[in-house]
Design a protein around this motif. Structure first.
Motif, short mmCIF file in Angstrom:
data_model
loop_
_atom_site.label_atom_id
_atom_site.label_comp_id
_atom_site.label_asym_id
_atom_site.label_seq_id
_atom_site.Cartn_x
_atom_site.Cartn_y
_atom_site.Cartn_z
N THR A 2 0.85 -1.19 0.00
CA THR A 2 0.00 0.00 0.00
C THR A 2 0.88 1.24 0.00
OG1 THR A 2 -1.73 -1.15 1.22
CG2 THR A 2 -1.81 1.24 1.23
N SER A 26 -2.12 4.64 14.05
CA SER A 26 -3.26 3.74 14.11
C SER A 26 -4.26 4.37 15.05
CB SER A 26 -2.80 2.38 14.64
OG SER A 26 -3.92 1.61 14.99
N SER A 54 -4.89 -3.28 7.02
CA SER A 54 -6.21 -2.66 6.92
C SER A 54 -6.61 -2.16 8.30
CB SER A 54 -7.25 -3.68 6.44
OG SER A 54 -6.98 -4.09 5.13
N GLY A 85 -10.17 5.26 6.73
CA GLY A 85 -10.18 3.81 6.72
C GLY A 85 -9.34 3.31 5.56
N ILE A 86 -8.40 2.43 5.85
CA ILE A 86 -7.49 1.90 4.84
C ILE A 86 -7.80 0.43 4.60
CG2 ILE A 86 -5.06 1.38 4.32
CD1 ILE A 86 -5.63 4.38 4.27
N ASP A 87 -7.92 0.07 3.34
CA ASP A 87 -8.09 -1.32 2.93
C ASP A 87 -6.77 -1.74 2.30
OD1 ASP A 87 -8.66 -3.75 1.75
OD2 ASP A 87 -10.39 -3.02 0.61
N ALA A 88 -6.05 -2.65 2.92
CA ALA A 88 -4.73 -3.07 2.45
C ALA A 88 -4.77 -3.62 1.03
CB ALA A 88 -4.11 -4.08 3.40
N GLN A 90 -6.18 -2.19 -1.41
CA GLN A 90 -6.04 -1.04 -2.31
C GLN A 90 -4.56 -0.68 -2.42
OE1 GLN A 90 -8.70 0.65 -3.90
NE2 GLN A 90 -9.83 -1.13 -3.18
N TYR A 93 -3.41 5.22 -1.79
CA TYR A 93 -4.27 6.24 -1.20
C TYR A 93 -3.53 7.57 -1.29
CZ TYR A 93 -7.42 2.79 0.87
OH TYR A 93 -8.33 1.79 1.05
#
Length: 110
Positions: A2, A26, A54, A85-88, A90, A93
């Motif tokens: 990411t 975090s 994530s 919010g992070i989705d690994a 993806q 960003y």
């Protein structure tokens, strides 16, 4: 893998905001520091280029020191905190910040 980048623009002057410290934490308790960077002369910074789990994270932009030099007026915002919010899954960003001493806005860039 990411990649997380940011771009800070000073909307009061119409220029990039170089020299702004940006921290990534975090958001889970207890907050854990993940990365720290300083924006370059173009107002850009790379915070993460690698593994990032994530989850929910806080980007903390230290705008108080930036707006204090030269002092146009007392900065209304010291730190600007953006929770994302992070989705690994993806791969990239990009989170721009458009700020003045009295307001800010953000969006998910490309």
């Amino acid at each position: 893998m990411t990649r997380l980048t940011t771009h800070v623009l000073d909307t009061a002057t119409g220029r990039p905001a170089g020299g702004v410290t940006v921290r990534l934490h975090s958001a889970a308790a207890p907050a854990t520091p993940v990365a720290c960077a300083v924006t370059d002369a173009d107002g850009r910074a790379l915070l993460v280029s690698g593994d990032l789990a994530s989850g929910v994270y806080d980007l903390v932009f230290a705008m108080g020191p930036y707006f204090a030099n030269p002092p146009a007026a007392p900065a209304f915002f010291g730190d600007i905190i953006i929770r994302v919010g992070i989705d690994a899954a993806q791969s990239h960003y990009h989170i721009p910040l458009l700020a003045s001493p009295w307001s800010y806005t953000t969006y998910r860039g490309s």
